[in-house]
Each structure stands twice: as structure tokens, then as C-alpha cells.
Write an enzyme that holds these catalytic residues in place. Structure first.
Site, short mmCIF file in Angstrom:
data_model
loop_
_atom_site.label_atom_id
_atom_site.label_comp_id
_atom_site.label_asym_id
_atom_site.label_seq_id
_atom_site.Cartn_x
_atom_site.Cartn_y
_atom_site.Cartn_z
N SER A 106 23.24 86.65 44.43
CA SER A 106 23.91 85.77 45.52
C SER A 106 23.11 84.87 45.85
O SER A 106 23.60 83.65 46.64
CB SER A 106 24.15 86.86 46.67
OG SER A 106 23.00 87.27 47.27
N LYS A 109 17.90 81.45 53.07
CA LYS A 109 19.30 81.87 53.06
C LYS A 109 20.02 82.27 53.95
O LYS A 109 19.39 82.95 55.32
CB LYS A 109 19.14 83.18 52.14
CG LYS A 109 20.25 83.58 51.30
CD LYS A 109 20.02 85.15 50.51
CE LYS A 109 21.15 85.51 49.96
NZ LYS A 109 21.01 86.84 49.09
N SER A 169 19.85 89.63 43.77
CA SER A 169 19.99 88.43 44.26
C SER A 169 18.73 87.45 44.41
O SER A 169 18.98 86.41 44.79
CB SER A 169 20.74 88.49 45.44
OG SER A 169 22.33 88.85 45.36
N1 GLN Z 1 24.90 90.62 42.50
C1 GLN Z 1 24.77 92.04 42.86
C2 GLN Z 1 25.87 92.52 43.91
O1 GLN Z 1 26.94 91.71 43.90
C3 GLN Z 1 23.53 91.95 43.90
C4 GLN Z 1 23.52 91.35 45.11
C5 GLN Z 1 22.47 91.14 45.90
O2 GLN Z 1 21.44 91.65 45.61
N2 GLN Z 1 22.62 90.91 47.35
O3 GLN Z 1 26.11 93.26 44.50
#
Ligand code: GLN
Length: 454
Positions: free
Chosen positions: A127, A52, A151
Site C-alpha cells: 500500500s 505515509k 506494504s
Molecule cells: N498487500 C497487503 C494487503 O493488501 C499488505 C498491506 C499492508 O502491508 N498494509 O493487505
């Protein structure tokens, strides 16, 4: 073979922001030499991986999918990167994400969205949608994600892959560009539970360069995954979280989850329902705590230290350059969260918002503690929905946030959780994930149950 696969399909899917073919081949050649010399470093030596693009890498850019870091090549490797290299794992490239890991669909990337390999008109989750899509489309057999609020798990669920959020503090955050420091955790992604366990073992462990790293032994997740392959869960107590099973979830997700619970019973598990009454407040608490930490962490992007700098023409003050750079460099979701966080932390509102959210965080941890007095693991759907159509929720941030309902409590408590594929939804034929949760430092339980279920 993986580089050929990337060349064939990634023009359409856009899982990668950067591909490092020559570097990956050089790393693989080095492993060949080690095999010949009988000094091979790890069981995963030579197995390539997608990283990532939020972990620093000295030989590739690290952008966090943000214009503000476009082209930035860091001067040091993240500890996770160092561990991968030491294990002989060739890094194929850096994968796409929502900008600074804020989002649930990868549509917040400044460099364009990733498509879900199961249906190119749908989102791959977020994400970490790039890492999950790379796995699901066979561009990489292993990937690394980060999980601040889901994410790793939600992208795994919507692409029928496996992903684990390890216990907070067990995978180093050194060189993981901070989103919300008290929640962020790097973790392993794979197509099988055992692959994911092997990668987990490579990246976990104490790191003195991370002040929140825990100096404790990492549970033997590989042994647990192998034990799980016997597909016998007798003696294991599984709790179904009442508050994470709702009529508001997609019907196909609920029927897939109910079938998964029946399977766990067939495998010999003792299944009971448990109640975690404060979980319903996890979403508002998270969406105050995360933006508060974001507003502070992202202050470092000041046009002086990294990446983008605009209006630097001698006519503008440092403050004007900073404001113009942040205006041009950050996308709308990042700006929204910086503003919410700045507001929540401001004098006069601190106790009403941030302080209150911290109290809710404690209550959620207490709900977990009470539940784990009765059961070994908890289960729920990973996401209330299957992957939706690209563009469907981009104008409705609240609808987007709702997809994090089931994953957030684990991050707020600092515990661990995994998503394993749970078949296809009967209403739209799209992948569904089963979430397995366990207490802090009991990551092995996830692998035992996950491998049995798989
Ligand atoms: N979808 C969540 C957010 O928008 C989780 C993001 C993440 O785990 N980096 O914050």
C-alpha cells in the site's frame, strides 16, 4: 530543492496527497539555527522526509487515502511523527496509499493512483506506493511506510528502493491508524541501506503509549549497516526458502533472485536451502486474520467521531446516518474486507475460519524457528512479479493478493525483513527486490547483509 522537485514531477506521479512546503521550510530553518548554535539533534537533522498518510499529524490532514477521513486534521501527533520532529527531520508532506493500507498497487486510494517513476503506466506497489515513488523520483531522500503484509517491502522492490519492516513492537503504533493491529508496523524507507538504518534508529524504541510496544534495546542497525559496507559475509549463514521459489513466479524475478544468491556466496556467505512447509498457507491465513481485525478496527468510523457524515438531515436515525456514511465513505476493497472479517468472526464460523487461521499462524512461526536454528537470515524474492500495468489487476482481488506471497510470513510471525534492490528483470526491464528476513529483534542482521549485498 525537494519542494521544487515535487512541484516539477508530482503532478504526473501523484506520490503526495498533501505537501506542506512552508512547514518543511520552517523546520529546516530551525535546524539551521541549531547548527549555528552547535546543538543539532541528530545525524538526519535537516534531511527531509515523506510520511505515509496513515500517521497522525497535527499540522496536516491524515486521510488514510479514504473519503471517510477527507480533510481530518488529528488533535495529536503519532509517536513516529514526534520522533521525526525531535530529530529535526522536516516533513515534506503526506504520501498516497491504498485506502487504510489495504492493497498492493496504491490503486485503492480514494484520491487516485500513484504512478511508478520507472514506467508511468505501471503501479508503484502498495500500500505504500506514494512513499516508494517519492523516493524513486528523488522527491524525498527518506520516507516512512507501514507494513502489515508487505506494504513497505513490495513497493520498495518494484521501485528499486530500500524498505524495512522492523520487528513487531519495536516501532510505536501510537497514532498509526490501525489496519490490522497484530500485524501493523511502521518502518523506514530510503534509497540506500545506510540511509534506511539511520532513519530506523530515529523511529524505533519503546513507547508506553502503545500497549504492544516492546521494552527492549533496539539493535544497533547503523553499526550493522556500516559493518556490511565492508562487503564481507564470511561466517554468515543464509537460507533460501524452498517454498518461496516457484515456477509460478515471473521468470525474470527468479533469474534475478538466483543471481543475488550467487552474489551472496561470492561475498563469503554460507548458503543452504531450507524448507518452511506451512508458508504456502500464509496467504489464506493472512486474508482471514487481516479482515477480521479490520472489521473490528474500522467500526470506529461511525460518522459520529471523525470526518465524513452524510444523511444528517434530522430525518434519519443515528443508525441510518452511520450506514449511509460508511456506504459513501469506504471504497470497494475496504468494504470487501469488512464483510469477510465480519463473516469470519461470526458465531458458528469463528472456529472454522479465524480460529483455524490463528493455528496456521503458529505453525508458520514454528517453521521460522526451525529455520533460524540453521541459518542467520532467510532470503527470497520480495515479490513474485515486477510492477504490472495500472488497471491490470483492479478487477481481480485474488490476483492482487498473490503479490503478497513472499512478504506475509514475516508479518504473521512478528519478525523483521527488508527489501533491497536486486537489479532489473531481464524480461521487462523493471526493478526486482531481494527480501532478507531475520528473527524478532535481530533487525541488525538485515542491515549487515543488505549493506553487503548493495
Ligand atoms: N498487500 C497487503 C494487503 O493488501 C499488505 C498491506 C499492508 O502491508 N498494509 O493487505
Amino acid at each position: 530543492a525537494h519542494l521544487d522537485r515535487i512541484a516539477a514531477v508530482d503532478g504526473e506521479l501523484h506520490a503526495f496527497l498533501h505537501v506542506a512546503g512552508d512547514r518543511a521550510l520552517a523546520a529546516a530553518a530551525e535546524v539551521d539555527r541549531e547548527i549555528a548554535a552547535g546543538t543539532v539533534a541528530s545525524p538526519l537533522a535537516g534531511v527531509p522526509l515523506a510520511l505515509k498518510d496513515i500517521f497522525t499529524t497535527t499540522d496536516m490532514p491524515t486521510t488514510c487515502a479514504s473519503k471517510i477521513l477527507e480533510g481530518w486534521v488529528p488533535p495529536y501527533d503519532a509517536t513516529v511523527t514526534t520522533k521525526l520532529r525531535a530529530a529535526g527531520i522536516p516533513i515534506l508532506g503526506k504520501t498516497n496509499l491504498d485506502e487504510f493500507a489495504m492493497g498492493s498497487s496504491t490503486e485503492n486510494s480514494a484520491f487516485g493512483p500513484t504512478r511508478n517513476p520507472w514506467d508511468h503506466d505501471r503501479i508503484p506497489g502498495g500500500s505504500g506506493g506514494g512513499s516508494a515513488a517519492a523516493l524513486a523520483s528523488y522527491q524525498a531522500p527518506l520516507a516512512i511506510g507501514t507494513d502489515t503484509g508487505g506494504s513497505i517491502r513490495q513497493p520498495a522492490a518494484v521501485t528499486a528502493t530500500v524498505g524495512t519492516k522492523p520487528t513487531y513492537g519495536t516501532v510505536s503504533r501510537y497514532g498509526l491508524v490501525a489496519c490490522a493491529s497484530s500485524l501493523d508496523q511502521g518502518g523506514p524507507c530510503g534509497r540506500t541501506v545506510l540511509d534506511t538504518a539511520l532513519l530506523h534508529q530515529v523511529i524505533a524504541g519503546y513507547d508506553r503509549k502503545d500497549s504492544t510496544s516492546r521494552d527492549v534495546p533496539v539493535p544497533d542497525v547503523v553499526a550493522a549497516a556500516r559493518e556490511g559496507a565492508r562487503a564481507d559475509l564470511s561466517g554468515i549463514k543464509v537460507g533460501v526458502v524452498k517454498e518461496l521459489h516457484s515456477d509460478s513466479y515471473q521468470p525474470g524475478v527468479i533469474s534475478s533472485f538466483d543471481a543475488a544468491v550467487a552474489t551472496l556466496k561470492d561475498l563469503g556467505a554460507d548458503v543452504i536451502e531450507v524448507s518452511c512447509p506451512h508458508f504456502e498457507h500464509a496467504l489464506p491465513a493472512y486474508y482471514l486474520i487481516l479482515p477480521s481485525e479490520v472489521s473490528s478496527n474500522l467500526a470506529r468510523f461511525d460518522a459520529m467521531r471523525y470526518g465524513l457524515r452524510v444523511a444528517d438531515d434530522g430525518q434519519h436515525s443515528a443508525e441510518q446516518v452511520m450506514a449511509a456514511t460508511r456506504e459513501a465513505g469506504f471504497g470497494p476493497e475496504v468494504k470487501r474486507r469488512i464483510m469477510i472479517g465480519t463473516y469470519a468472526l461470526s458465531a458458528g464460523y469463528y472456529d472454522a475460519f479465524y480460529g483455524q487461521a490463528l493455528k496456521v499462524r503458529t505453525l508458520i512461526a514454528q517453521d521460522f524457528d526451525r529455520a533460524y536454528e540453521q541459518v542467520d537470515v532467510l532470503v527470497s524474492p520480495t515479490s513474485p512479479f515486477t510492477p504490472w500495468k495500472l488497471g491490470e489487476k483492479v478487477d481481480d482481488p485474488l490476483a492482487m493478493y498473490l503479490s503478497d506471497l513472499c512478504t506475509l510470513p514475516t508479518n504473521l510471525a512478528g519478525h523483521c525483513a527488508m527489501s533491497v534492490p536486486s537489479g532489473l528483470s531481464e524480461d521487462d526491464g523493471m526493478p526486482v527486490g531481494l527480501q532478507i528476513m531475520a528473527p524478532a529483534l535481530a533487525d541488525d542482521r538485515l542491515y549487515r547483509v543488505g549493506a553487503s549485498y548493495e
